[in-house]
Design a protein around this motif. Structure first.
Motif, PDB file in Angstrom:
ATOM      1  N   ALA A  40     -10.791  -3.669   9.273  1.00  0.00           N
ATOM      2  CA  ALA A  40     -11.593  -2.803   8.409  1.00  0.00           C
ATOM      3  C   ALA A  40     -12.800  -3.532   7.827  1.00  0.00           C
ATOM      4  O   ALA A  40     -13.911  -2.994   7.808  1.00  0.00           O
ATOM      5  CB  ALA A  40     -10.729  -2.244   7.279  1.00  0.00           C
ATOM      6  N   HIS A  41     -12.578  -4.731   7.301  1.00  0.00           N
ATOM      7  CA  HIS A  41     -13.622  -5.469   6.574  1.00  0.00           C
ATOM      8  C   HIS A  41     -13.699  -6.902   7.085  1.00  0.00           C
ATOM      9  O   HIS A  41     -12.709  -7.442   7.567  1.00  0.00           O
ATOM     10  CB  HIS A  41     -13.272  -5.518   5.072  1.00  0.00           C
ATOM     11  CG  HIS A  41     -12.933  -4.190   4.479  1.00  0.00           C
ATOM     12  ND1 HIS A  41     -11.651  -3.841   4.119  1.00  0.00           N
ATOM     13  CD2 HIS A  41     -13.718  -3.131   4.205  1.00  0.00           C
ATOM     14  CE1 HIS A  41     -11.667  -2.603   3.646  1.00  0.00           C
ATOM     15  NE2 HIS A  41     -12.898  -2.148   3.690  1.00  0.00           N
ATOM     16  N   ASP A  93     -10.559  -9.468   6.769  1.00  0.00           N
ATOM     17  CA  ASP A  93      -9.237  -8.969   7.188  1.00  0.00           C
ATOM     18  C   ASP A  93      -8.741  -9.708   8.433  1.00  0.00           C
ATOM     19  O   ASP A  93      -7.541  -9.946   8.582  1.00  0.00           O
ATOM     20  CB  ASP A  93      -9.293  -7.466   7.484  1.00  0.00           C
ATOM     21  CG  ASP A  93      -9.345  -6.623   6.218  1.00  0.00           C
ATOM     22  OD1 ASP A  93      -8.643  -6.973   5.250  1.00  0.00           O
ATOM     23  OD2 ASP A  93     -10.086  -5.627   6.201  1.00  0.00           O
ATOM     24  N   TYR A 146      -1.905  -1.733   3.821  1.00  0.00           N
ATOM     25  CA  TYR A 146      -1.929  -1.438   2.386  1.00  0.00           C
ATOM     26  C   TYR A 146      -2.918  -0.311   2.193  1.00  0.00           C
ATOM     27  O   TYR A 146      -3.801  -0.112   3.027  1.00  0.00           O
ATOM     28  CB  TYR A 146      -2.206  -2.703   1.555  1.00  0.00           C
ATOM     29  CG  TYR A 146      -3.634  -3.019   1.247  1.00  0.00           C
ATOM     30  CD1 TYR A 146      -4.094  -2.966  -0.072  1.00  0.00           C
ATOM     31  CD2 TYR A 146      -4.533  -3.383   2.250  1.00  0.00           C
ATOM     32  CE1 TYR A 146      -5.407  -3.289  -0.363  1.00  0.00           C
ATOM     33  CE2 TYR A 146      -5.845  -3.705   1.949  1.00  0.00           C
ATOM     34  CZ  TYR A 146      -6.275  -3.653   0.644  1.00  0.00           C
ATOM     35  OH  TYR A 146      -7.569  -3.961   0.357  1.00  0.00           O
ATOM     36  N   HIS A 203      -8.616   0.985   5.668  1.00  0.00           N
ATOM     37  CA  HIS A 203      -7.544   0.468   6.531  1.00  0.00           C
ATOM     38  C   HIS A 203      -6.829   1.621   7.237  1.00  0.00           C
ATOM     39  O   HIS A 203      -6.477   1.524   8.410  1.00  0.00           O
ATOM     40  CB  HIS A 203      -6.562  -0.376   5.711  1.00  0.00           C
ATOM     41  CG  HIS A 203      -7.124  -1.727   5.357  1.00  0.00           C
ATOM     42  ND1 HIS A 203      -6.488  -2.901   5.670  1.00  0.00           N
ATOM     43  CD2 HIS A 203      -8.284  -2.074   4.749  1.00  0.00           C
ATOM     44  CE1 HIS A 203      -7.232  -3.922   5.252  1.00  0.00           C
ATOM     45  NE2 HIS A 203      -8.328  -3.445   4.681  1.00  0.00           N
TER      46      HIS A 203
HETATM   47 ZN   LIG Z   1      -9.816  -4.872   4.143  1.00  0.00          ZN
END
Ligand SMILES: [Zn+2]
Length: 295
Positions: free
Chosen positions: A14-15, A18, A140, A145
């Protein structure tokens, strides 16, 4: 497997950062074995904050998106992977009661058919045999995500279908899809107990107290990849994301040798497979290696 056609692994995240906290040692291990590894980063992490107290300064905040790209470039080098941004904008982690609406134009609000397109294009170009992503809860509950899970599953199914996204390249069907299962209750408990046994204070006590056993996913683990000798590479990649990691924080509170001894694997759930690969297994490419040679 020939040198001209190595095995290929695509990890969808996602980022930026990660990839260094989820499955990083697995990637470093496969890179060392000659596998080509690509990280697809869905968003630029634009709405992340500065989590390292030493860097919580106005000059850092001012150019945070740019700094996060520089950090990603360093982490990429540490891990020895290739990496591409898919070009979406971070949704941020909504907080409050009631939760505020997601910001307009953010990744989580893009319809999945559209949001999966850049990933379909990348799959058809990079031709991964194996893809890793998050489970349906996102690992999470960050909206980016969960969206990453949705676009990964969508793209896994669509990339091999000539009738879908015909403008995005020749069809390519990846062979296996995995969900990251790194943060399970048994692992956290085992590390917690090992730290206590060594006479130190455990950083996991609060996590464990608040852990709802109903939400534990450990029963879904099918695949444990031994990669303890690459935990130090993982940590170095995490440190490269300097704004996102407090070097004195919880991530590094459990000594490396304890982790290597107590939980020497990174764990996954095999979610889809189009090859014969009985579980449990200890290799993301189980059942793939022979398949690729035969072709
Ligand atoms: Zn993330």
């Amino acid at each position: 497997m020939t040198e001209a056609d190595p095995l290929r692994l695509l990890a969808v995240h996602a980022h930026p950062d990660d990839e260094s906290s989820k499955g990083a040692a697995t990637m470093a291990k496969y890179v060392a074995e000659g596998v080509r590894v690509m990280v697809a980063t869905c968003t630029g992490g634009e709405r992340g904050s500065v989590l390292n107290p030493a860097l919580d300064r106005p000059d850092v905040w001012e150019r945070l998106p740019e700094i996060r790209r520089e950090e990603m470039a360093r982490a990429r080098e540490v891990l020895g992977v290739e990496q591409e941004f898919l070009g979406f904008v971070d949704s941020g982690l909504p907080e409050g009661d009631p939760l505020p609406p997601l910001p307009e134009g953010c990744f989580a609000l893009v319809p999945t058919e559209e949001a999966a397109a850049p990933l379909v294009e990348l799959i058809r170009r990079f031709k991964p045999h194996v893809i890793t992503t998050y489970d349906e809860r996102g690992g999470y509950p960050h909206p980016d995500h969960i969206k990453t899970h949705e676009v990964s599953v969508h793209a896994f199914d669509a990339a091999g279908d000539p009738d879908r996204y015909p403008e995005l390249g020749e069809p390519w069907q990846p062979l296996k899809l995995y969900y990251q299962m790194g943060f399970t209750l048994p692992r956290t408990r085992a590390l917690h107990e090992a730290i206590l046994a060594s006479g130190k204070e455990s950083p996991y006590a609060e996590w464990l107290e608040n852990w709802d056993p109903e939400r534990d996913m450990s029963h879904r683990v099918t695949t444990k990849v031994p990669c303890a000798e690459y935990f130090a590479v993982r940590d170095a990649a995490l440190i490269a994301h300097a704004t996102q990691i407090d070097p004195n924080g919880r991530w590094f509170a459990c000594p490396l040798e304890v982790q290597q001894r107590i939980w020497p694997t990174e764990d996954y759930e095999l979610a889809r497979s189009v090859v014969d690969s009985p579980v449990p297994e200890d290799d993301l490419f189980a059942g793939v290696r022979s398949e690729v040679v035969v072709r």
